[in-house]
Design a protein around this motif. Structure first.
Motif, short mmCIF file in Angstrom:
data_model
loop_
_atom_site.label_atom_id
_atom_site.label_comp_id
_atom_site.label_asym_id
_atom_site.label_seq_id
_atom_site.Cartn_x
_atom_site.Cartn_y
_atom_site.Cartn_z
N LYS A 36 0.85 -1.18 0.00
CA LYS A 36 0.00 0.00 0.00
C LYS A 36 0.89 1.23 0.00
O LYS A 36 1.90 1.28 0.69
N MET A 37 0.49 2.21 -0.77
CA MET A 37 1.24 3.46 -0.78
C MET A 37 0.77 4.31 0.39
O MET A 37 -0.41 4.32 0.73
N LYS A 38 1.70 5.02 1.00
CA LYS A 38 1.35 5.85 2.15
C LYS A 38 1.03 7.27 1.70
O LYS A 38 1.68 7.82 0.83
N THR A 39 0.01 7.83 2.33
CA THR A 39 -0.37 9.22 2.07
C THR A 39 0.55 10.13 2.86
O THR A 39 0.79 9.91 4.05
N HIS A 40 1.07 11.16 2.21
CA HIS A 40 1.89 12.16 2.89
C HIS A 40 0.93 13.05 3.67
O HIS A 40 0.16 13.83 3.08
N LYS A 41 0.96 12.92 5.00
CA LYS A 41 -0.06 13.55 5.83
C LYS A 41 0.02 15.07 5.82
O LYS A 41 -1.00 15.74 5.94
N ALA A 42 1.23 15.64 5.70
CA ALA A 42 1.34 17.10 5.63
C ALA A 42 0.70 17.63 4.35
O ALA A 42 0.05 18.68 4.35
N SER A 43 0.85 16.89 3.26
CA SER A 43 0.22 17.30 2.00
C SER A 43 -1.29 17.12 2.05
O SER A 43 -2.03 17.89 1.45
N ALA A 44 -1.75 16.10 2.77
CA ALA A 44 -3.18 15.86 2.87
C ALA A 44 -3.89 16.99 3.60
O ALA A 44 -5.07 17.26 3.36
N LYS A 45 -3.18 17.68 4.49
CA LYS A 45 -3.77 18.81 5.21
C LYS A 45 -3.74 20.09 4.40
O LYS A 45 -4.43 21.04 4.73
N ARG A 46 -2.94 20.15 3.34
CA ARG A 46 -2.79 21.37 2.55
C ARG A 46 -3.61 21.40 1.27
O ARG A 46 -3.83 22.45 0.71
N PHE A 47 -4.01 20.24 0.78
CA PHE A 47 -4.75 20.17 -0.48
C PHE A 47 -6.09 19.49 -0.26
O PHE A 47 -6.23 18.62 0.60
N ARG A 48 -7.06 19.88 -1.09
CA ARG A 48 -8.34 19.17 -1.08
C ARG A 48 -8.90 19.18 -2.50
O ARG A 48 -8.43 19.94 -3.37
N VAL A 49 -9.90 18.36 -2.72
CA VAL A 49 -10.47 18.21 -4.05
C VAL A 49 -11.86 18.82 -4.06
O VAL A 49 -12.65 18.62 -3.13
N THR A 50 -12.15 19.58 -5.10
CA THR A 50 -13.48 20.18 -5.23
C THR A 50 -14.45 19.14 -5.77
O THR A 50 -14.07 18.01 -6.08
N GLY A 51 -15.69 19.52 -5.89
CA GLY A 51 -16.71 18.61 -6.40
C GLY A 51 -16.49 18.22 -7.84
O GLY A 51 -16.89 17.15 -8.28
#
Length: 143
Positions: free
Chosen positions: A71-86
């Motif tokens: 499984k690839m790991k999610t970079h948690k610092a990046s997950a807090k900085r980016f989000r996806v729109t609808g």
């Protein structure tokens, strides 16, 4: 993961077979190690009476788990900085809105408060850090 099984691991009694005559003796047997591959027993093919016309029957049963990989790991610092729109676009906050706000006018502060779309050239970097992000490929461009 590629598995290789060499003849050296099979523990064949090659010394008991005559090299010059080309025929197999009637009491030649083939034995395998009891637990050779990952602790799983291999099938034992024992021939009690082999004739020269009969082929040597070997049956190997190697049981291995068929996995998809790691499984690839999610970079948690990046997950807090980016989000996806609808619509599937990746958005981020603007830089420059954390401190030293007194010298920035209201129009500039309001502009920096908005979310902006990540540049298409940076999509490959964001997708590498966030492998499970559901992104619209047409909205983001090539990556």
């Amino acid at each position: 993961m590629a598995m290789s099984l060499s003849l050296a691991r099979l523990a064949l009694p090659l010394q008991s077979l005559p090299a010059a005559s080309g025929k197999r003796p009637a009491n030649a047997t083939i034995s395998f190690a009891a637990n050779s591959f990952f602790g799983a027993p291999l099938a034992v093919a024992a021939a009690t009476a082999l004739s020269p016309a009969a082929p040597l029957a070997r049956s190997l049963s190697v049981v291995a788990k068929a996995g998809k990989g790691y499984k690839m790991k999610t970079h948690k610092a990046s997950a807090k900085r980016f989000r996806v729109t609808g619509t599937g676009k990746i958005v981020r906050r603007c830089a420059g809105k954390q401190h030293l706000l007194s010298k920035k006018n209201a129009k500039r502060r309001k502009r920096l408060s908005k979310m902006v779309q990540v540049n298409k050239s940076d999509y490959s970097n964001v997708m590498g850090a966030l492998p499970y992000l559901k992104v619209n490929k047409k909205a983001g461009g090539e990556y």
